[in-house]
Design a protein around this motif. Structure first.
Motif, PDB file in Angstrom:
ATOM      1  N   PRO A   1      -3.507  10.375  15.907  1.00  0.00           N
ATOM      2  CA  PRO A   1      -3.239  11.579  16.691  1.00  0.00           C
ATOM      3  C   PRO A   1      -4.323  11.779  17.755  1.00  0.00           C
ATOM      4  CG  PRO A   1      -4.203  12.161  14.576  1.00  0.00           C
ATOM      5  CD  PRO A   1      -3.961  10.675  14.539  1.00  0.00           C
ATOM      6  N   PRO A   2      -4.008  12.496  18.840  1.00  0.00           N
ATOM      7  CA  PRO A   2      -2.707  13.152  19.054  1.00  0.00           C
ATOM      8  C   PRO A   2      -1.639  12.182  19.547  1.00  0.00           C
ATOM      9  CG  PRO A   2      -4.158  13.642  20.868  1.00  0.00           C
ATOM     10  CD  PRO A   2      -4.987  12.870  19.877  1.00  0.00           C
ATOM     11  N   ASP A   3      -2.018  11.177  20.327  1.00  0.00           N
ATOM     12  CA  ASP A   3      -1.028  10.217  20.817  1.00  0.00           C
ATOM     13  C   ASP A   3      -1.712   8.897  21.173  1.00  0.00           C
ATOM     14  OD1 ASP A   3       1.469   9.259  21.495  1.00  0.00           O
ATOM     15  OD2 ASP A   3       1.350   9.961  23.572  1.00  0.00           O
ATOM     16  N   VAL A   4      -2.555   8.405  20.252  1.00  0.00           N
ATOM     17  CA  VAL A   4      -3.255   7.141  20.461  1.00  0.00           C
ATOM     18  C   VAL A   4      -2.316   6.003  20.073  1.00  0.00           C
ATOM     19  CG1 VAL A   4      -5.243   5.733  19.842  1.00  0.00           C
ATOM     20  CG2 VAL A   4      -5.472   8.224  19.999  1.00  0.00           C
ATOM     21  N   LYS A   5      -1.961   5.176  21.028  1.00  0.00           N
ATOM     22  CA  LYS A   5      -1.003   4.107  20.777  1.00  0.00           C
ATOM     23  C   LYS A   5      -1.605   3.038  19.876  1.00  0.00           C
ATOM     24  CE  LYS A   5       1.994   6.137  23.345  1.00  0.00           C
ATOM     25  NZ  LYS A   5       3.056   6.916  22.666  1.00  0.00           N
ATOM     26  N   CYS A   6      -0.733   2.364  19.174  1.00  0.00           N
ATOM     27  CA  CYS A   6      -1.183   1.316  18.268  1.00  0.00           C
ATOM     28  C   CYS A   6      -1.904   0.223  19.043  1.00  0.00           C
ATOM     29  CB  CYS A   6      -0.003   0.729  17.502  1.00  0.00           C
ATOM     30  SG  CYS A   6       0.851   1.924  16.448  1.00  0.00           S
ATOM     31  N   TYR A   7      -2.964  -0.291  18.464  1.00  0.00           N
ATOM     32  CA  TYR A   7      -3.788  -1.300  19.114  1.00  0.00           C
ATOM     33  C   TYR A   7      -3.165  -2.668  18.889  1.00  0.00           C
ATOM     34  CZ  TYR A   7      -7.937  -4.014  20.349  1.00  0.00           C
ATOM     35  OH  TYR A   7      -8.820  -4.902  20.922  1.00  0.00           O
ATOM     36  N   GLY A   8      -2.648  -3.275  19.957  1.00  0.00           N
ATOM     37  CA  GLY A   8      -2.015  -4.584  19.839  1.00  0.00           C
ATOM     38  C   GLY A   8      -0.527  -4.500  20.122  1.00  0.00           C
ATOM     39  N   PHE A   9       0.152  -5.629  19.989  1.00  0.00           N
ATOM     40  CA  PHE A   9       1.555  -5.712  20.373  1.00  0.00           C
ATOM     41  C   PHE A   9       2.485  -6.046  19.216  1.00  0.00           C
ATOM     42  CE2 PHE A   9      -0.822  -6.373  24.260  1.00  0.00           C
ATOM     43  CZ  PHE A   9      -0.155  -5.536  25.142  1.00  0.00           C
ATOM     44  N   CYS A  10       1.937  -6.453  18.090  1.00  0.00           N
ATOM     45  CA  CYS A  10       2.771  -6.796  16.938  1.00  0.00           C
ATOM     46  C   CYS A  10       3.854  -7.796  17.352  1.00  0.00           C
ATOM     47  CB  CYS A  10       3.352  -5.530  16.326  1.00  0.00           C
ATOM     48  SG  CYS A  10       2.105  -4.309  15.866  1.00  0.00           S
ATOM     49  N   ASP A  11       4.975  -7.839  16.631  1.00  0.00           N
ATOM     50  CA  ASP A  11       6.038  -8.796  16.945  1.00  0.00           C
ATOM     51  C   ASP A  11       6.956  -8.234  18.019  1.00  0.00           C
ATOM     52  OD1 ASP A  11       5.023 -10.475  15.070  1.00  0.00           O
ATOM     53  OD2 ASP A  11       6.583 -10.132  13.570  1.00  0.00           O
ATOM     54  N   GLN A  12       7.353  -9.113  18.936  1.00  0.00           N
ATOM     55  CA  GLN A  12       8.233  -8.710  20.025  1.00  0.00           C
ATOM     56  C   GLN A  12       9.634  -9.300  19.813  1.00  0.00           C
ATOM     57  OE1 GLN A  12       6.899  -6.546  22.465  1.00  0.00           O
ATOM     58  NE2 GLN A  12       5.333  -6.582  20.875  1.00  0.00           N
ATOM     59  N   GLY A  13      10.619  -8.742  20.510  1.00  0.00           N
ATOM     60  CA  GLY A  13      11.972  -9.285  20.451  1.00  0.00           C
ATOM     61  C   GLY A  13      12.705  -9.011  19.156  1.00  0.00           C
ATOM     62  N   VAL A  14      12.193  -8.075  18.345  1.00  0.00           N
ATOM     63  CA  VAL A  14      12.863  -7.695  17.109  1.00  0.00           C
ATOM     64  C   VAL A  14      12.942  -6.171  17.071  1.00  0.00           C
ATOM     65  CG1 VAL A  14      12.145  -9.721  15.802  1.00  0.00           C
ATOM     66  CG2 VAL A  14      10.655  -7.728  15.859  1.00  0.00           C
ATOM     67  N   VAL A  15      13.628  -5.644  16.074  1.00  0.00           N
ATOM     68  CA  VAL A  15      13.799  -4.199  15.990  1.00  0.00           C
ATOM     69  C   VAL A  15      12.530  -3.546  15.469  1.00  0.00           C
ATOM     70  CG1 VAL A  15      16.260  -4.426  15.598  1.00  0.00           C
ATOM     71  CG2 VAL A  15      14.727  -4.281  13.640  1.00  0.00           C
ATOM     72  N   THR A  16      12.385  -2.259  15.726  1.00  0.00           N
ATOM     73  CA  THR A  16      11.253  -1.518  15.188  1.00  0.00           C
ATOM     74  C   THR A  16      11.373  -1.404  13.670  1.00  0.00           C
ATOM     75  OG1 THR A  16      12.454   0.527  15.631  1.00  0.00           O
ATOM     76  CG2 THR A  16      10.812  -0.164  17.269  1.00  0.00           C
ATOM     77  N   VAL A  17      10.234  -1.243  13.005  1.00  0.00           N
ATOM     78  CA  VAL A  17      10.251  -1.242  11.537  1.00  0.00           C
ATOM     79  C   VAL A  17      10.854   0.057  11.008  1.00  0.00           C
ATOM     80  CG1 VAL A  17       8.323  -2.834  11.324  1.00  0.00           C
ATOM     81  CG2 VAL A  17       7.882  -0.384  11.398  1.00  0.00           C
TER      82      VAL A  17
END
Length: 493
Positions: A162-178
């Motif tokens: 919070p309040p709106d700190v984006k996740c650090y990194g990109f994780c997996d791309q081209g797939v659906v959100t968890v």
């Protein structure tokens, strides 16, 4: 005085006659040196430290794999992941395979004795067509959690702090959100990381409360998403740890542990509940300060060095487990047979690799285990185990680093070249837990011969199961074609 002593004995026997409850806490990507009670100077883990201070702390506890899915399969079945086919590496959202339904989990063992069972957190043992491999098909009555790793979906636009700190990194791309799943239904997608741990904590404590109210023995399996990358934490913990984002995530996990303990106390069952804590594999050193710490152990996640597979472990059961520290050799494989013994349940009619460790738990006694076998990320019948620990000695037949363990101080940790050793490297882990000093003189030949004998005996007993990773992927899980970025995994609803 004799009457008082007799009364105490009768009371203890009556308490033991009641089936014990079990809480199994399982951290993600947590290193041997990450907890305050295991020596980290800036981790704030008061509740886990309390377990260690008033319970039994293991110095030599091992998992079976340096990565997630195979380690979890072995934990729940008491069998090496090679037998169930959970190799190589981890399962993905699009994987068609999963933990075979003919494998017997701890939950199924305990259900045979009337236990109510729940899993809260990360599953990562497959979903499959029509939810074939979800926990609800593997002995768990209740399930709330993410079915795989929370980095196995795009996360760069999600909020981790919070309040709106984006996740650090990109994780997996081209797939659906968890997704966050409740039993076999999507509860939320993408999962809200700021509220996720709160949801886990509330569900876990309510499960305990309901079980006690209904006079049912219970098994709660809590495989946390913490402290896996990307780290996240809600408002109660964000910015509260001196260790930064990793420390905040770890502190939030510890907070849930505290709430579980409080619930056990308030419901009056804490003296009849065995709480066992450990982790799935070593830390991701490549994340640097955003990753975990292996302490004195060499390397980390992805490797068969000590840092990849030796984990912190604590057993807590007031009145039954006396506080202390044990150097007895133990493994996550041993949890199923130990829980079964304490619950009076029959063991599965299969070849188990775990052994009963109740003598360690209840008597601070010796272990029935003398060996640990170290499988790499991608085990094969050709190379088999990479290393063997026998008593205090460890022999490396092969070594190979991993990108997870990138470490500028030790090139062995991240070197992807497979190295074979003949004779094997040999270390005395009691004197040299960091695996720095190879015992390469002929005086150790008798030890190497003994290790070779137990290695050959084990390999002769190993039958590799069908490789679950070779099964076809589910095409519609690869890319999200929906306009609102909300694709339901595995089947339309």
């Amino acid at each position: 005085m004799c009457v008082i002593a007799l009364f105490a004995l009768i009371t203890a026997q009556c308490a033991r006659a009641t089936p014990p409850n079990f809480v199994l806490l399982f951290a993600d990507d947590l290193g041997y040196g990450d907890l305050g009670c295991f020596g980290h100077p800036s981790s704030l883990t008061p509740n886990l430290d309390r377990l260690a201070a008033h319970g039994l702390r293991f110095t030599d506890f091992y998992v079976t794999s340096p990565v997630c899915s195979p380690s979890r399969a072995a934990l729940l079945t008491g069998r090496y992941q090679t037998r169930s086919g959970i190799y190589p590496g981890v399962l993905y959202p699009a994987s068609k395979g999963g933990l075979p339904l003919n494998e017997t989990t701890i939950a199924e063992v305990l259900k045979s004795k009337g236990y109510t069972t729940a899993i809260v957190g990360k599953w990562h043992l497959g979903v499959g067509l029509n939810d074939t491999y979800l926990p609800t098909r593997q002995g768990f009555d209740n399930y709330l959690g993410i079915p795989y790793s929370h980095d196995q979906g795009p996360c760069q636009n999600l909020t981790c702090f919070p309040p709106d700190v984006k996740c650090y990194g990109f994780c997996d791309q081209g797939v659906v959100t968890v997704p966050l799943m409740f039993n076999e239904n999507i509860k939320q997608q993408p999962a809200d990381f700021l509220q996720l741990e709160k949801a886990y904590s509330e569900y876990a404590t309510q499960f305990i409360t309901d079980a006690v109210r209904n006079n049912r023995p219970f098994f709660l399996y809590y495989p946390s998403d913490h402290t896996h990358y990307p780290q996240y934490a809600g408002a109660d913990y964000a910015g509260k740890s001196p260790r930064g984002p990793f420390g905040d995530a770890l502190m939030e996990f510890d907070g849930t542990v505290g709430k579980i303990l409080q619930t056990l106390e308030e419901t009056g069952v804490i003296n009849n509940t065995l709480v066992f804590f450990t982790g799935d594999n070593g830390p991701e050193l490549m994340r640097k300060s955003r990753g975990g710490n292996a302490g004195l152990m060499k390397c980390g996640k992805g490797t068969t060095y000590e840092g990849g597979m030796r984990e912190p472990a604590i057993a807590y059961w007031p009145g039954s487990i006396q506080p202390g520290v044990t150097r007895a050799l133990a493994s996550s494989l041993d949890i199923l047979p130990s829980f079964a013994k304490l619950a009076g349940a029959a063991l599965p009619d299969v070849q188990l690799d775990g052994v009963d460790m109740t003598n360690i738990l209840l008597n601070h006694g010796a272990s029935e285990r003398q060996t640990i076998f170290y499988y790499p990320i991608a085990p094969s019948e050709k190379y088999s185990v990479f290393a063997v620990r026998w008593k205090n000695f460890k022999a490396h037949y092969y070594t190979q680093g991993a990108i997870h363990s990138e470490n500028p101080q030790d090139s062995n940790c991240s070197s992807l070249f497979l190295k074979r050793y003949d004779p094997p490297l040999l270390y005395n882990l009691e004197a040299d837990p960091s695996e720095n000093y190879n015992l390469n003189s002929t005086e150790w030949d008798s030890v190497l011969k003994q290790i070779q004998a137990v290695k050959e005996q084990f390999e002769a007993s190993m039958v590799f199961g069908e490789n679950r990773q070779r099964l076809h992927v589910i095409p519609h899980m690869v890319t999200d074609h929906t306009s609102n970025n909300r694709c339901i995994p595995m089947k339309s609803r």
